[in-house]
Enzyme design. Sequence first.
Site, PDB file in Angstrom:
ATOM      1  N   CYS A   1       0.801  -1.222   0.000  1.00 15.45           N
ATOM      2  CA  CYS A   1       0.000   0.000   0.000  1.00 15.45           C
ATOM      3  C   CYS A   1       0.838   1.279   0.000  1.00 15.45           C
ATOM      4  CB  CYS A   1      -0.939  -0.002   1.203  1.00 15.45           C
ATOM      5  SG  CYS A   1      -1.970  -1.473   1.270  1.00 15.45           S
TER       6      CYS A   1
ATOM      7  N   PHE B   1       1.871  -3.346   4.017  1.00 24.09           N
ATOM      8  CA  PHE B   1       2.203  -4.650   4.576  1.00 24.09           C
ATOM      9  C   PHE B   1       3.705  -4.924   4.383  1.00 24.09           C
ATOM     10  CE2 PHE B   1      -2.180  -6.986   4.170  1.00 24.09           C
ATOM     11  CZ  PHE B   1      -2.674  -6.178   5.169  1.00 24.09           C
TER      12      PHE B   1
ATOM     13  N   LYS C   1      -9.911   7.959   2.539  1.00 26.32           N
ATOM     14  CA  LYS C   1     -10.335   6.601   2.189  1.00 26.32           C
ATOM     15  C   LYS C   1     -11.814   6.359   2.495  1.00 26.32           C
ATOM     16  CE  LYS C   1      -5.851   4.275   2.227  1.00 26.32           C
ATOM     17  NZ  LYS C   1      -4.955   5.415   2.435  1.00 26.32           N
TER      18      LYS C   1
ATOM     19  N   HIS D   1      -2.610   7.788   6.120  1.00 29.02           N
ATOM     20  CA  HIS D   1      -2.868   6.507   5.470  1.00 29.02           C
ATOM     21  C   HIS D   1      -4.291   6.072   5.839  1.00 29.02           C
ATOM     22  CE1 HIS D   1      -1.899   2.920   3.343  1.00 29.02           C
ATOM     23  NE2 HIS D   1      -2.036   2.126   4.389  1.00 29.02           N
TER      24      HIS D   1
ATOM     25  N   HIS E   1      -9.882   1.910  -0.077  1.00 26.84           N
ATOM     26  CA  HIS E   1      -8.434   1.750  -0.022  1.00 26.84           C
ATOM     27  C   HIS E   1      -7.950   1.154  -1.346  1.00 26.84           C
ATOM     28  CE1 HIS E   1      -4.451   1.149   1.108  1.00 26.84           C
ATOM     29  NE2 HIS E   1      -4.565   0.307   2.116  1.00 26.84           N
TER      30      HIS E   1
ATOM     31  N   GLU F   1      -1.003   4.971  13.553  1.00 23.68           N
ATOM     32  CA  GLU F   1      -0.629   6.195  12.840  1.00 23.68           C
ATOM     33  C   GLU F   1      -0.839   7.425  13.722  1.00 23.68           C
ATOM     34  OE1 GLU F   1      -1.089   8.182   8.395  1.00 23.68           O
ATOM     35  OE2 GLU F   1      -2.504   6.629   9.034  1.00 23.68           O
TER      36      GLU F   1
END
Length: 412
Positions: free
Chosen positions: A163, A398, A334, A302, A339, A313
């Site tokens: 991502c 990830f 998002k 994010h 996403h 975050e």
Amino acid sequence: MEKRVVITGLGTINPIGNDVENTWDGIKNCKCGIDEITLFDNSNLKTKLAAEVKEYDASKYLDAKQAKRLDRSSQFAIIAAREALKDSGINEENTNLENVGIFIGSGIGGLITIENQSQIKFEKGANRISPMFIPMSIANMPAGNVAMDLGLKGESISIVTACASSTHSIGEAYRNIKSGYEEVILAGGTEAAICELGIAGFENMKALCTGTDKTRASIPFDKERSGFVMGEGSGVLVLEELEHAKKRGAKIYAEVVGYGATSDAYHITSPDPEGKGAARAMERAIKDAKITPNDIDYINAHGTSTHLNDSTETKAVKLLLGENSKVVKMSSTKGNTGHLLGAAGAIEAIICTKALENKLIPPTINYKEKDEECDIDIVPNKPVEKDLNYVMSNSLGFGGHNSSIILKKYVD
């Protein structure tokens, strides 16, 4: 001497708009691009919602032969890149196309092609697999296909960091131009993984929201969040060396001034629970920009709508900013787009660029329930007018891949 790097073109196709203008209108008007899945029969899955590109007809953009030979992810990349290049005004009369690079990443690549060809193998045998299977599915092909479609002959690479792929792509393109290797780079990402294989994979690892209320599905920083919603699309930005842009009279949207990247080295899917890796990426970007943490006016988070990401975050931002975390504004878009995995950072960078241009901070839409773990001003539900100078955009992937870029209002 380091070169200055500016943004001169924008292009996107995504769940809230099939171009930049409609995407920005969607952000301003709090449009939610999440709806019931239509791309495949999902009756055997718990996940019922996704953020699909709306009213997409490949024949409007590509001839039949070209469309047939391109995975959906490459189709999206070409569409976004064409818009970005046209927006920039770059052509062979004002630019040597041998010095125009393509840095377009994808978190997964041609997953729909992989699924389709796997089904053919099991139903009809290995000898019926398409000879186009490999060139349609490998993750570098969106960058390669954009280069061929537009005749661009500079450096062409595809960064795959889940991502974080497209934010890394923008950051590495910025470094490349700053160091004098290329004059222009089309940078961004693309993703098209809304298929049974993709949804089932994320669903079985408990990453997706399985609710059916589209307004309460992707709800970053909300206490009731329960997972992310898969999106699809592409975002491409034209990054250009400042003097080259000025020489040809280009419109300059913003300047790229900082980039930072780190690794958590912690877990294959979970972020460092203390947020230290993400904080260090932001810190590196700030150092690269030669500013202080207090100079950041807005952070595009994010913000995936998963418990771990949003709380971690928040910790990272508080660790970096200290007392200033109480006043900085941070939102996640998002809730609008879902996403988009490897394409998320590019579309969010486009949104940040438009935020700078229009002096408007995008909101975190569909927010209701405050989470004490996410105690930052996340700009709930309504845009905020604000004159912005420095904007940061974060992407966390990830494998512990962290990337942050900083955009600045352009001043000659």
